[in-house]
Motif scaffolding. Structure first.
Motif, PDB file in Angstrom:
ATOM      1  N   ALA A 134       0.927  -1.231   0.142  1.00 42.15           N
ATOM      2  CA  ALA A 134       0.108  -0.060  -0.053  1.00 42.15           C
ATOM      3  C   ALA A 134       0.744   1.140   0.022  1.00 42.15           C
ATOM      4  O   ALA A 134       0.351   2.336  -0.638  1.00 42.15           O
ATOM      5  N   ARG A 135       1.802   1.233   0.763  1.00 42.70           N
ATOM      6  CA  ARG A 135       2.788   2.359   0.891  1.00 42.70           C
ATOM      7  C   ARG A 135       3.540   2.790  -0.616  1.00 42.70           C
ATOM      8  O   ARG A 135       3.481   3.873  -1.072  1.00 42.70           O
ATOM      9  N   GLU A 136       3.803   1.709  -1.087  1.00 39.34           N
ATOM     10  CA  GLU A 136       4.254   1.744  -2.676  1.00 39.34           C
ATOM     11  C   GLU A 136       3.264   2.372  -3.624  1.00 39.34           C
ATOM     12  O   GLU A 136       3.731   3.275  -4.415  1.00 39.34           O
ATOM     13  N   GLU A 137       2.329   1.858  -3.398  1.00 37.11           N
ATOM     14  CA  GLU A 137       1.196   2.483  -4.217  1.00 37.11           C
ATOM     15  C   GLU A 137       0.880   4.003  -3.977  1.00 37.11           C
ATOM     16  O   GLU A 137       0.734   4.640  -5.013  1.00 37.11           O
ATOM     17  N   VAL A 138       0.847   4.275  -2.706  1.00 38.49           N
ATOM     18  CA  VAL A 138       0.761   5.650  -2.379  1.00 38.49           C
ATOM     19  C   VAL A 138       1.847   6.565  -2.988  1.00 38.49           C
ATOM     20  O   VAL A 138       1.746   7.727  -3.384  1.00 38.49           O
ATOM     21  N   GLU A 139       2.927   6.124  -2.842  1.00 46.83           N
ATOM     22  CA  GLU A 139       4.219   6.659  -3.405  1.00 46.83           C
ATOM     23  C   GLU A 139       4.250   7.023  -4.928  1.00 46.83           C
ATOM     24  O   GLU A 139       4.569   7.928  -5.487  1.00 46.83           O
ATOM     25  N   ASN A 140       3.578   5.876  -5.672  1.00 44.01           N
ATOM     26  CA  ASN A 140       3.256   6.215  -6.974  1.00 44.01           C
ATOM     27  C   ASN A 140       2.632   7.451  -7.284  1.00 44.01           C
ATOM     28  O   ASN A 140       2.868   8.300  -8.142  1.00 44.01           O
ATOM     29  N   VAL A 141       1.424   7.388  -6.439  1.00 45.95           N
ATOM     30  CA  VAL A 141       0.480   8.795  -6.672  1.00 45.95           C
ATOM     31  C   VAL A 141       1.257  10.094  -6.193  1.00 45.95           C
ATOM     32  O   VAL A 141       1.256  11.058  -7.154  1.00 45.95           O
ATOM     33  N   ILE A 142       2.203   9.938  -5.223  1.00 44.26           N
ATOM     34  CA  ILE A 142       2.922  11.128  -4.861  1.00 44.26           C
ATOM     35  C   ILE A 142       3.858  11.883  -5.935  1.00 44.26           C
ATOM     36  O   ILE A 142       4.009  12.703  -6.415  1.00 44.26           O
ATOM     37  N   GLU A 143       4.511  10.676  -6.566  1.00 43.38           N
ATOM     38  CA  GLU A 143       5.457  10.964  -7.577  1.00 43.38           C
ATOM     39  C   GLU A 143       4.997  11.518  -8.814  1.00 43.38           C
ATOM     40  O   GLU A 143       5.833  12.244  -9.428  1.00 43.38           O
ATOM     41  N   SER A 144       3.768  11.129  -8.983  1.00 38.14           N
ATOM     42  CA  SER A 144       3.173  11.870 -10.420  1.00 38.14           C
ATOM     43  C   SER A 144       2.389  12.879 -10.155  1.00 38.14           C
ATOM     44  O   SER A 144       1.837  13.368 -10.983  1.00 38.14           O
ATOM     45  N   SER A 145       2.235  13.431  -8.893  1.00 32.30           N
ATOM     46  CA  SER A 145       1.654  14.848  -8.561  1.00 32.30           C
ATOM     47  C   SER A 145       2.466  15.852  -8.069  1.00 32.30           C
ATOM     48  O   SER A 145       3.390  15.559  -7.806  1.00 32.30           O
ATOM     49  N   LYS A 146       1.931  16.956  -8.513  1.00 31.91           N
ATOM     50  CA  LYS A 146       2.922  18.111  -8.379  1.00 31.91           C
ATOM     51  C   LYS A 146       2.624  18.630  -6.777  1.00 31.91           C
ATOM     52  O   LYS A 146       3.550  18.740  -6.248  1.00 31.91           O
ATOM     53  N   ASN A 147       1.392  18.476  -6.608  1.00 28.93           N
ATOM     54  CA  ASN A 147       1.124  19.048  -4.995  1.00 28.93           C
ATOM     55  C   ASN A 147       0.137  17.928  -4.355  1.00 28.93           C
ATOM     56  O   ASN A 147      -0.727  17.498  -5.000  1.00 28.93           O
ATOM     57  N   ILE A 148       0.292  17.519  -3.250  1.00 32.58           N
ATOM     58  CA  ILE A 148      -0.373  16.462  -2.452  1.00 32.58           C
ATOM     59  C   ILE A 148      -0.954  17.583  -1.335  1.00 32.58           C
ATOM     60  O   ILE A 148      -0.261  18.057  -0.262  1.00 32.58           O
ATOM     61  N   PHE A 149      -2.161  17.822  -1.624  1.00 35.49           N
ATOM     62  CA  PHE A 149      -2.833  18.917  -0.378  1.00 35.49           C
ATOM     63  C   PHE A 149      -3.119  17.894   0.793  1.00 35.49           C
ATOM     64  O   PHE A 149      -3.138  18.621   1.908  1.00 35.49           O
ATOM     65  N   MET A 150      -3.791  16.700   0.685  1.00 33.39           N
ATOM     66  CA  MET A 150      -4.005  15.959   1.746  1.00 33.39           C
ATOM     67  C   MET A 150      -3.820  14.425   1.503  1.00 33.39           C
ATOM     68  O   MET A 150      -3.830  13.947   0.721  1.00 33.39           O
TER      69      MET A 150
END
Length: 330
Positions: free
Chosen positions: A102-118
């Motif tokens: 699950a952590r790796e999947e979240v990290e994939n979203v983070i890496e592909s996003s400019k800003n993580i608001f929440m």
């Protein structure tokens, strides 16, 4: 002879008189007086001592000392290579406790996003509110990741509407062939009735940057940008239900490139709501983050630790300002 007899008689009489008197006096002393037998109308007054009466001893209510939470030490990635806006400090605290997949999947979203608001965990779900620059309306995406099957699901906001180019779509654009930014879009249904109308405005003097209205001219959602001073910008996204009440809202305040305040509200799921206030050091690094409930009660405070400009750990405090967790770089 007669004289002797007479004297003896007198002596005997005197002795007898003495005995009778003794008996009478004894009975008089042992018998109760009339005043003690009768009911006393005026009881005797007791003498008051000059000594002050002793105060009753008051026992102190000794309460047990409150049990303070024990600090928990964890180890994890500090994500020091990411920008301030790419991952909140509270998000790092969430990632540390996730299973590896699950952590790796979240990290994939983070890496592909400019800003993580929440980045927030609610039971067995992870919610991420991220910036989507490709969306010309609210440029927001809400993603949900299940911890049970590790599936990423997009939960689009109501403004996410396909930019179709059909005979039922009427578009107006800027008089600029280079950008070709939309100004107005009217969507008609099969019966040629207006389904909705969208408006864009790119002027710095106009706070309303985007607005969409339904066929009855009711506002569905609106995006505003307000410049408080030369370096502070507040961005608001408001989504309405059919009754005209706020369904969801997002508020983001920037100081330069950094997010100083973020608030997300969902009337249908209040537990999703969150507010994050951030503080930055002179070198621009994020040093503190305070997380609030939707009604602005402190949940946790996160303080980042640095060494030579590199984040080495995070201290977590509860609402009573007690340190309850420490996350160190592994």
């Amino acid at each position: 002879m007669k004289k002797s007899v007479f004297v003896g008689i007198l002596s005997a009489a005197a002795v007898a008189a003495c005995c009778v008197g003794f008996v009478i006096n004894k009975n008089a002393n042992s018998s109760p007086s009339p005043s003690s037998i009768a009911v006393q109308d005026n009881p005797p007054v007791q003498k008051v001592s000059n000594v002050s009466p002793k105060k009753p001893e008051v026992k102190e209510d000794i309460q047990a000392e409150p049990v303070l939470p024990k600090e928990v030490i964890k180890y994890g990635d500090m994500y020091s290579s990411l920008s301030n806006n790419q991952l909140p400090l509270s998000g790092i605290s969430v990632l540390v406790d996730l299973p590896e997949e699950a952590r790796e999947e979240v990290e994939n979203v983070i890496e592909s996003s400019k800003n993580i608001f929440m980045l927030k965990r609610i039971d067995k779900e992870i919610l991420l509110l991220v910036e989507n620059p490709s969306d010309s309306r609210h440029n927001l995406d809400l993603k949900e990741i299940s911890l049970e099957n590790v599936v990423v699901k997009n939960l689009p906001f109501s403004s996410h509407i396909a930019g179709d180019e059909t005979e039922r779509d009427i578009w107006e654009y800027e008089d600029n062939d280079d950008t070709k930014r939309p100004v107005k879009h009217i969507k008609y249904d099969d019966e040629s009735n207006i389904e909705y109308t969208e408006f864009w405005n790119y002027s710095s003097d106009e706070p309303v940057k985007y607005e969409i209205r339904d066929g009855e001219d009711r506002v569905i959602s609106i995006k505003k940008e307000t410049i408080d001073n030369e370096t502070s910008l507040r961005e608001e996204h408001i989504f309405y239900n059919k009754d005209g009440s706020t369904n969801r809202s997002v508020s983001i305040t920037y100081s330069g490139p950094d997010i100083t305040r973020f608030t997300y509200y969902n009337s249908e799921n209040p537990n999703e709501g969150i507010s994050i206030f951030s503080n930055y050091g002179e070198d621009g690094s994020k040093i503190k983050e305070t997380v609030y409930t939707p009604d602005f009660k402190v949940v946790n405070v996160y303080e980042a630790m640095y060494k030579d400009g590199v984040r080495t750990g995070i201290k977590v405090f509860d609402k009573e300002n007690r340190e309850v967790e420490k996350i160190l770089s592994k």
